[in-house]
Structure formats: C-alpha cells, structure tokens
Design an enzyme around this catalytic site. Structure first.
Site, PDB file in Angstrom:
ATOM      1  N   ILE A  40       0.667  -1.312   0.000  1.00 45.75           N
ATOM      2  CA  ILE A  40       0.083   0.168  -0.165  1.00 45.75           C
ATOM      3  C   ILE A  40       1.054   1.237   0.069  1.00 45.75           C
ATOM      4  O   ILE A  40       0.337   2.315  -0.425  1.00 45.75           O
ATOM      5  CB  ILE A  40      -1.272   0.082   1.082  1.00 45.75           C
ATOM      6  CG1 ILE A  40      -2.163   1.030   0.907  1.00 45.75           C
ATOM      7  CG2 ILE A  40      -0.347   0.374   2.514  1.00 45.75           C
ATOM      8  CD1 ILE A  40      -3.310   0.864   1.889  1.00 45.75           C
ATOM      9  N   GLY A  65       3.779  -4.385  11.103  1.00 46.71           N
ATOM     10  CA  GLY A  65       3.248  -4.662   9.874  1.00 46.71           C
ATOM     11  C   GLY A  65       2.908  -3.548   9.132  1.00 46.71           C
ATOM     12  O   GLY A  65       3.970  -2.774   8.809  1.00 46.71           O
ATOM     13  N   ASP A  67       1.541  -0.535   9.425  1.00 50.56           N
ATOM     14  CA  ASP A  67       1.737   0.655  10.264  1.00 50.56           C
ATOM     15  C   ASP A  67       3.327   0.906  10.251  1.00 50.56           C
ATOM     16  O   ASP A  67       3.711   2.021   9.725  1.00 50.56           O
ATOM     17  CB  ASP A  67       1.669   0.459  11.828  1.00 50.56           C
ATOM     18  CG  ASP A  67       1.203   1.783  12.857  1.00 50.56           C
ATOM     19  OD1 ASP A  67       1.634   2.999  12.069  1.00 50.56           O
ATOM     20  OD2 ASP A  67       1.142   1.770  13.710  1.00 50.56           O
ATOM     21  N   SER A 155      -7.036  -5.087  10.683  1.00 46.73           N
ATOM     22  CA  SER A 155      -7.083  -5.975  11.660  1.00 46.73           C
ATOM     23  C   SER A 155      -6.697  -7.389  11.268  1.00 46.73           C
ATOM     24  O   SER A 155      -6.922  -8.480  12.160  1.00 46.73           O
ATOM     25  CB  SER A 155      -8.415  -6.054  12.472  1.00 46.73           C
ATOM     26  OG  SER A 155      -8.688  -4.791  13.185  1.00 46.73           O
ATOM     27  N   GLY A 157      -3.949  -8.700  10.401  1.00 47.65           N
ATOM     28  CA  GLY A 157      -2.619  -9.156  10.723  1.00 47.65           C
ATOM     29  C   GLY A 157      -2.508  -9.562  12.315  1.00 47.65           C
ATOM     30  O   GLY A 157      -3.244 -10.540  12.474  1.00 47.65           O
ATOM     31  N   VAL A 158      -1.702  -8.755  13.204  1.00 43.75           N
ATOM     32  CA  VAL A 158      -1.360  -9.523  14.251  1.00 43.75           C
ATOM     33  C   VAL A 158      -2.968  -9.271  15.100  1.00 43.75           C
ATOM     34  O   VAL A 158      -2.939  -9.890  16.090  1.00 43.75           O
ATOM     35  CB  VAL A 158      -0.370  -8.343  14.993  1.00 43.75           C
ATOM     36  CG1 VAL A 158       1.007  -8.735  14.368  1.00 43.75           C
ATOM     37  CG2 VAL A 158      -0.777  -6.938  15.166  1.00 43.75           C
TER      38      VAL A 158
END
Ligand code: ADP
Length: 208
Positions: A40, A65, A67, A155, A157-158
């Site tokens: 992204i 991730g 972020d 949401s 991912g982790v």
C-alpha cells in the site's frame, strides 16, 4: 438495487501496475471498488486528492506490519505529526473504531488516514469496531475532499480478525460510500487475502 450492474476492468493506480476493478454500481457518477495485490505504501492516483489508510494502534506512534511500513516510507515527519494529535486519554490518540488524518510526507499520496481496528479476541463486538474503523475513515476522507482512498486489510494481521468475515465488512462498508468517494481501493498484501477479497466481491455482485 436492480439498476446496478457489475463490470470488471483494469484499475489505473500508480505504483502497483494496475489491479482488478470491480465496479459495483452502474449509476451515473457512482464510485467504484478496486482490488490490488501488493504494498500500500506505493499506491497513489496521479494528480488526485488521495489517501492511504493506516491500520495503527490507539497510541498512533507507529508499530509493526502495515503501520511500520507506512512510517518507514513516509519518513520521520509522520510520527511527529501523529504525536501532535491530541490524546483523548493517557496514551490514546485514536480509540478503536475511530480515525484521524495527517499529511503523508514522503508517501506519494496527499494524506494518511489512521484508524484502529479491533483486536479480535479482546473486543466485545469486533464486527462493530471493524465497521466503525472503515466508516469513520471514509467519513473523514469525504470531509477532507479525498476522491481516492486505499485500505489495507484492517485487523487481519496481528489483530487476528478472520479474513473472510473482515472482507464482508470491508467491502459492504466501502460500497455505502459509493456516492461520496470516486474510488475505494483495497491493497491486499498476500495472495490469500487478495483471493478472499475477490471471492467476497463476487458474492456481493451476485446479490444485486
Ligand atoms: P492489524 O494490527 O490491524 O492486524 P497489521 O499491520 O498487523 O495490522 O495487518 C493488517 C494487514 O496489513 C495484514 O493483512 C498485513 O498482511 C497487511 N500489510 C502489512 N504490510 C502491508 C503493506 N506494506 N501494504 C499492504 N498491506 C500490508
């Protein structure tokens, strides 16, 4: 509505080499949903007011991730802009389900919209929180004149949201903004997520 039709075409977004376009409405001026596989942080639409959505945490000062990838690509000014977002309680700049906006600095887009999805196993109503994260991001985009927006799989991912359920919420919520935003894109990081989003989009199309 029975007037709606679906069509498939190639999406023109810079950096990602196209992608699949699922136009979920045929009404004049209605927006489109587009799916891509990839990163992204390289997504943008040339010459447009555009935004990518960051799946962050309530502190809003970076993480792993997507972020981490967004902060690395935006450069250190992004964390400084996030630090200036007022805390609503100690350590919380963006409560779960809400959204905040900052400039995008070195990223190729105009803005970053930061949102916090639910931690699946800790949230009492994760489906409500996930829908709120998408809705509030899209509202903030609309308020800021953003015509093109790209989401990751918030949401998934982790935070461990089951991706099939997440895809239904993501796509149905995006569709509700088809009169407000020209194009809502999803940039899925893995083959698995891309295939899940694609299947859900097809299932939604068959309901028209
Ligand atoms: P969350 O905490 O909301 O689960 P994560 O960052 O762990 O956030 O994962 C959200 C989704 O973003 C996951 O599906 C992950 O694979 C994906 N992701 C990670 N890096 C990128 C990237 N550069 N571009 C798009 N999606 C990404």
């Amino acid at each position: 509505s029975c007037a709606a039709r679906a069509s498939f075409a190639m999406a023109a977004a810079s950096g990602l080499g196209g992608g699949e376009a699922l136009r979920l409405s045929a009404e004049a001026g209605a927006g489109a949903l587009k799916l891509h596989k990839g990163d992204i942080t390289v997504w943008s639409v040339d010459g447009a007011t555009d935004a990518i959505v960051n799946a962050t945490n309530e502190r809003m000062l970076g993480g792993g991730g997507v972020d981490g990838a967004i902060h690395r690509a935006a450069g250190p000014e992004l964390v400084e802009a996030c630090r200036k977002v007022p805390e609503v309680k100690p350590g919380v700049r963006c409560p779960t389900g809400e959204a905040r906006i900052t400039p995008a600095f070195k990223l190729p887009v105009s803005h970053v919209i930061h949102t916090v999805g639910p931690i699946y196993n800790m949230d009492k109503q994760p489906e409500v929180s996930l829908k709120n994260a998408y809705t509030n991001s899209l509202k903030l985009a609309k308020e800021n004149g953003i015509q093109y927006i790209a989401f990751p799989a918030i949401s998934c991912g982790v935070f461990r949201y089951p991706p099939k359920e997440a895809s239904k919420i993501a796509l149905s919520t995006a569709q509700q903004f088809s009169n407000d935003i020209k194009e809502v894109h999803f940039v899925l990081f893995s083959d698995e997520l891309y295939d899940i989003w694609r299947e859900t989009a097809k299932e939604m199309l068959s309901q028209f």
